[in-house]
Write an enzyme that holds these catalytic residues in place. Structure first.
Site, PDB file in Angstrom:
ATOM      1  N   GLU A 268      24.963 -31.059  -7.418  1.00  0.00           N
ATOM      2  CA  GLU A 268      25.345 -31.660  -8.709  1.00  0.00           C
ATOM      3  C   GLU A 268      24.380 -31.163  -9.762  1.00  0.00           C
ATOM      4  OE1 GLU A 268      25.342 -35.952  -9.017  1.00  0.00           O
ATOM      5  OE2 GLU A 268      26.339 -36.202  -7.086  1.00  0.00           O
ATOM      6  N   GLU A 322      34.835 -39.766 -16.888  1.00  0.00           N
ATOM      7  CA  GLU A 322      35.328 -40.865 -16.049  1.00  0.00           C
ATOM      8  C   GLU A 322      35.009 -42.197 -16.721  1.00  0.00           C
ATOM      9  OE1 GLU A 322      34.386 -40.104 -11.666  1.00  0.00           O
ATOM     10  OE2 GLU A 322      33.345 -38.464 -12.628  1.00  0.00           O
ATOM     11  N   LYS A 325      32.945 -45.399 -15.064  1.00  0.00           N
ATOM     12  CA  LYS A 325      31.568 -45.357 -14.569  1.00  0.00           C
ATOM     13  C   LYS A 325      30.708 -46.338 -15.354  1.00  0.00           C
ATOM     14  CE  LYS A 325      29.704 -42.087 -12.602  1.00  0.00           C
ATOM     15  NZ  LYS A 325      28.885 -40.915 -12.263  1.00  0.00           N
ATOM     16  N   GLU A 331      26.969 -41.580 -19.150  1.00  0.00           N
ATOM     17  CA  GLU A 331      27.462 -41.536 -17.772  1.00  0.00           C
ATOM     18  C   GLU A 331      28.968 -41.285 -17.711  1.00  0.00           C
ATOM     19  OE1 GLU A 331      26.197 -41.949 -14.536  1.00  0.00           O
ATOM     20  OE2 GLU A 331      24.298 -41.471 -15.496  1.00  0.00           O
TER      21      GLU A 331
END
Ligand SMILES: *[C@@H]1O[C@H](CO)[C@@H](O)[C@H](O)[C@H]1NC(C)=O
Ligand SMILES: *[C@@H]1O[C@H](CO)[C@@H](O)[C@H](O)[C@H]1NC(C)=O
Ligand SMILES: *[C@@H]1O[C@H](CO)[C@@H](O)[C@H](O)[C@H]1NC(C)=O
Ligand SMILES: *[C@@H]1O[C@H](CO)[C@@H](O)[C@H](O)[C@H]1NC(C)=O
Length: 456
Positions: A268, A322, A325, A331
């Site tokens: 990641e 997203e 999250k 984030e």
């Protein structure tokens, strides 16, 4: 030197195609650009649509999943996209039981393997960060059992077993040459883990985020932008970006365990494009620069100061923004794409065809923007040191700098100004002629006058 204005369109088109093709080629081998496909979103497209989009419209050829969701595995069938699946931390202790590991492979891998290109099973995520001793001590036995189960069905050559770690496994990471694993975990966990990875020809995987390590003063260093570099006093090596420093700290720690020959994969890495008001360095330009420069750096095959010429398979976090999250707004904004699959920003991973769809000016009938006669030139006010840095930077990005070497077609006039004019323009032309490709720390400017006409 330079090109005549009439020859420019064809040359730019060729450079454009070459760039896209060379990225695909550079990424087609054992190392490449992948993406983390997280699904904590209320509005994400169905997996089948995502799989087709990635396979057809991007150069991304590997995807990391945070689970082993059956419908997602089915969605990627016959795409050839390499898939890393993840087993949740909750199942790790169960997997210390070999029959359970065999059952898990039967139930979760065998039904899909004929058509979906599953290449890796990741056991947990950042297991050492849980600080749960019984869980941590189960990790390597669980990995061994999964490998044994794969051997049992003759899939161990195709499917590798690994586990991603956070950089918190390091007790020291600065300077990079003094990187070492946390005491207590080093010989008890990391050494057997690395021995397992070596024996099974599997990579060591780390989640490496310069985003979580930078300060106001090191933002350019973290973003692979022009900066004065950081010297490791212990080795005398200069670091031009923070990711290299992080990877070399991991390498140094592995070296203490005698495992320099195990491949490193960046499981990641990424940068958010939007955040709350107080979040420093969180904006579209920073996210685009980080991910774009990351792709170039990985594709260049340059490696790091301690690992010259090595390549690192790299998974950008994340495919989508997203919205479910938790945490600060950043984030929820790590995505390369919006849920409607439009790019949040352009980092050059769309295929040429897909670029034409996104940028309607680039239609086959009208293949180039009409105002093609643009060059990137140094600003008259730019100082020689800055121009010298630009030259070094561009030449380190895979641009051919032979023409400005002694004997090259553009060596004369032998001045920093002229050499910078050549390389800055080459960079600007080959990376898509975006205005930000001619910024160079505010030392570059876009011109409609062909600079080569002033050279002789
Ligand atoms: C599966 O992915 C790997 C790694 O990218 C690749 O080498 C291989 O060709 C792929 N297999 C298929 C059947 O597409
Ligand atoms: C894993 O082990 C726990 C504790 O022994 C058990 O409760 C659970 O049902 C097991 N999970 C599976 C999927 O077998
Ligand atoms: C630690 O991990 C074990 C095994 O997965 C689990 O049963 C236990 O609940 C965990 N302990 C804590 C404090 O989370
Ligand atoms: C890295 O590659 C370059 C160019 O191919 C070569 O000159 C150099 O010797 C290589 N370095 C190492 C350490 O392999």
């Amino acid at each position: 030197m330079g090109s005549t204005p009439t020859a420019m369109p064809a040359i730019i088109l060729i450079l454009w195609i070459l760039f896209t093709v060379s990225i695909s080629e550079a990424l087609g081998g054992s190392a490449g650009i992948g993406v983390n496909y997280g699904r904590l979103g209320s509005n994400l497209p169905p997996p089948a649509q995502v799989a087709q989009f990635l396979a057809r419209n991007t150069v991304i050829d590997r995807v990391k999943l945070f689970d082993t969701d059956p419908s997602t595995l089915q969605a990627f069938d016959n795409t050839g996209v390499a898939i890393d699946v993840t087993i949740s931390n909750d199942l790790i202790s169960n997997l210390t039981n070999l029959p359970f590991a065999k059952y898990w492979i039967q139930a979760n891998i065998l039904p899909y393997i004929a058509t979906t290109n599953i290449t890796r099973i990741l056991v947990g995520n950042e297991v050492l960060s849980t600080a749960n001793k019984s869980l941590i001590s189960s990790l390597v036995p669980a990995m061994q059992n999964l490998h044994t189960a794969l051997v049992g069905v003759s899939l161990h050559h195709k499917i590798k077993v690994s586990s991603p770690h956070s950089l918190a496994i390091l007790a020291t990471s600065d300077p990079p040459s003094l990187g070492r694993f946390q005491d207590g975990y080093d010989t008890a966990i990391m050494k057997p883990l690395l021995n397992f990875l070596r024996a099974t020809n599997s990579p060591f995987m780390v989640n490496a985020y310069p985003f979580f390590g930078f300060t106001r003063d090191t933002l350019d260093y973290a973003l692979f932008r022009l900066n004065s570099g950081v010297v490791d006093d212990n080795t005398g090596l200069t670091y031009t970006n923070m990711l290299d420093a992080q990877l070399d700290a991991v390498f140094s720690a592995m070296k203490l365990m005698g495992s320099t020959d195990v491949d490193i994969v960046v499981a990641e890495t990424g940068w958010p494009s939007m955040g709350d008001a107080g979040e420093v360095g969180v904006d579209m330009d920073s996210a685009r620069d980080y991910n774009k420069n990351l792709v170039r750096h990985v594709a260049s095959g340059m490696g790091t100061p301690l690992m010259p010429n090595r390549t690192f398979e790299t998974y950008i976090f994340s495919l989508f923004n997203e919205d479910l999250k938790p945490g600060p707004m950043s984030e929820r904004n790590f995505g390369l794409f919006h849920p409607d699959m439009m790019p949040v920003y352009d980092i050059g991973i769309l295929t040429t065809e897909a670029r034409m769809e996104v940028n309607p000016v680039m239609t086959p009938a009208n293949p180039m923007p009409t105002d093609v006669k643009r060059w990137c030139v140094p600003k008259p006010s730019a100082d020689v040191m800055a121009l010298q840095e630009n030259i070094e930077y561009v030449c380190a990005q895979g641009i051919d700098c032979n023409p400005i070497q002694p004997g090259g077609a553009c060596y004369h006039p032998n001045t920093a100004q002229a050499h910078a004019a050549y390389v800055m323009n080459e960079y600007y032309q080959s990376f898509g002629r975006n205005s930000f490709d001619c910024d160079f720390g505010q030392t570059g400017a876009i011109s409609t006058i062909d600079p080569s006409k002033h050279d002789s």
